[in-house]
Design an enzyme around this catalytic site. Structure first.
Site, mmCIF file in Angstrom:
data_model
loop_
_atom_site.group_PDB
_atom_site.id
_atom_site.type_symbol
_atom_site.label_atom_id
_atom_site.label_comp_id
_atom_site.label_asym_id
_atom_site.label_seq_id
_atom_site.Cartn_x
_atom_site.Cartn_y
_atom_site.Cartn_z
ATOM 1 N N ASP A 42 91.316 71.240 -5.815
ATOM 2 C CA ASP A 42 92.428 71.953 -4.838
ATOM 3 C C ASP A 42 92.586 71.202 -3.833
ATOM 4 O O ASP A 42 93.764 71.387 -3.090
ATOM 5 C CB ASP A 42 91.452 73.115 -4.463
ATOM 6 C CG ASP A 42 91.492 74.294 -5.707
ATOM 7 O OD1 ASP A 42 92.341 74.287 -6.472
ATOM 8 O OD2 ASP A 42 90.442 75.030 -5.547
ATOM 9 N N ARG A 53 85.791 74.528 -18.941
ATOM 10 C CA ARG A 53 84.453 75.163 -19.062
ATOM 11 C C ARG A 53 84.432 76.543 -19.683
ATOM 12 O O ARG A 53 85.016 77.567 -19.450
ATOM 13 C CB ARG A 53 83.633 75.304 -17.632
ATOM 14 C CG ARG A 53 82.016 75.572 -17.830
ATOM 15 C CD ARG A 53 81.359 76.104 -16.779
ATOM 16 N NE ARG A 53 81.840 75.328 -15.239
ATOM 17 C CZ ARG A 53 80.944 75.641 -14.283
ATOM 18 N NH1 ARG A 53 79.655 76.112 -14.657
ATOM 19 N NH2 ARG A 53 81.234 75.014 -13.271
ATOM 20 N N THR A 68 79.522 80.255 -22.212
ATOM 21 C CA THR A 68 78.400 79.295 -22.604
ATOM 22 C C THR A 68 78.275 78.347 -21.489
ATOM 23 O O THR A 68 77.376 77.694 -21.357
ATOM 24 C CB THR A 68 79.071 78.455 -23.872
ATOM 25 O OG1 THR A 68 79.926 77.781 -23.690
ATOM 26 C CG2 THR A 68 79.114 79.368 -24.947
ATOM 27 N N ASP A 107 86.279 71.625 -3.348
ATOM 28 C CA ASP A 107 86.848 71.492 -4.661
ATOM 29 C C ASP A 107 87.734 70.252 -4.607
ATOM 30 O O ASP A 107 88.785 70.343 -3.985
ATOM 31 C CB ASP A 107 87.444 72.827 -5.076
ATOM 32 C CG ASP A 107 88.125 72.795 -6.458
ATOM 33 O OD1 ASP A 107 88.792 71.718 -6.890
ATOM 34 O OD2 ASP A 107 87.279 73.496 -7.244
HETATM 35 N N1 URA Z 1 83.758 70.184 -8.629
HETATM 36 C C1 URA Z 1 84.115 70.078 -7.107
HETATM 37 O O1 URA Z 1 85.372 69.658 -6.996
HETATM 38 N N2 URA Z 1 83.432 69.941 -6.118
HETATM 39 C C2 URA Z 1 82.100 70.367 -6.061
HETATM 40 O O2 URA Z 1 81.345 70.211 -5.226
HETATM 41 C C3 URA Z 1 81.609 70.478 -7.638
HETATM 42 C C4 URA Z 1 82.348 70.207 -8.626
#
Ligand code: URA
Length: 210
Positions: free
Chosen positions: A204, A105, A109, A201
């Site tokens: 992670d 990302r 932007t 996430d």
């Molecule tokens: N990416 C993730 O890993 N978790 C989210 O909640 C949103 C995007």
């Protein structure tokens, strides 16, 4: 026309997803569950694949069996978290081809930028299943599918673990021809781009990077 959305309500899938969502679930358990869940997702997503007749002989008698028709499927992983779904799916689709799409990302932007694209050369006549655990803003999914369409697959299906209404709408608006399979459409997206309640996430949690 809106693309089809399948919410997969299989009890095993729902059960495993709930354990994955819990914050105390360890990286080891998360990864194991993701693997199991991905096998079950592959089973659900391939339910409507076309079959063709094949003449075979069992040790007892000849018969007409059924085998998958057409060219091998392509699983396309959106890096990095899509990789976690790939392993489980490949264990029940061992002959599938694999593609990878890398996007990051742009910090200014917020738009996804391509850094890696590798899919099988002969994509036409192949069905593609794009995998990414979280359909959050939908921007990465849309960008990945836009790239994939350059390679002209026969069909594109998107599979995730958790979606939210914003991501579903973004995907459907941009790519109404793409079918979505998800076990959950959660409440909403928060201002940091996380799905609520979601599971945190996904990258992670599966790789233990936080
Ligand atoms: N990416 C993730 O890993 N978790 C989210 O909640 C949103 C995007």
């Amino acid at each position: 026309m809106d693309g089809k959305v399948h919410v997969i309500d299989h009890p095993l899938i729902q059960h495993k997803l709930t354990i994955m969502r819990q914050k105390e679930t360890s990286t080891r358990s998360f990864r194991q569950l993701l693997n199991e869940l991905s096998m079950l997702l592959a089973y659900e997503v391939t339910r409507e694949l076309p079959l063709t007749d094949k003449e075979i002989e069992t040790p007892v008698a000849p018969m007409t069996g059924k085998v998958l028709d057409g060219k091998k499927l392509v699983l396309v992983s959106i890096l990095r978290a899509g990789t976690g779904i790939l392993d489980g799916m490949l264990s029940i689709l061992p002959a599938a081809r694999v593609g990878h799409i890398g996007l990051y990302r742009d910090p200014e932007t917020f738009q996804p930028v391509e850094y890696y694209y590798k899919v099988p050369e002969d994509m036409s006549n192949r069905d593609a299943i794009v995998v990414d655990p979280m359909l959050a803003t939908g921007n990465s999914a849309v960008a990945a599918i836009t790239l994939l369409k350059r390679s002209n697959p026969k069909s594109i299906t998107f599979v995730c673990l958790v979606a939210c209404p914003e991501g579903v709408a973004t995907l459907q608006n941009a790519h109404p021809d793409v079918t979505l399979y998800t076990p959950a459409i959660d409440e909403r997206l928060n201002d940091k781009g996380y799905i609520v309640p979601g599971l945190g996430d996904a990258g992670d949690r599966m790789f233990g990077t936080k």
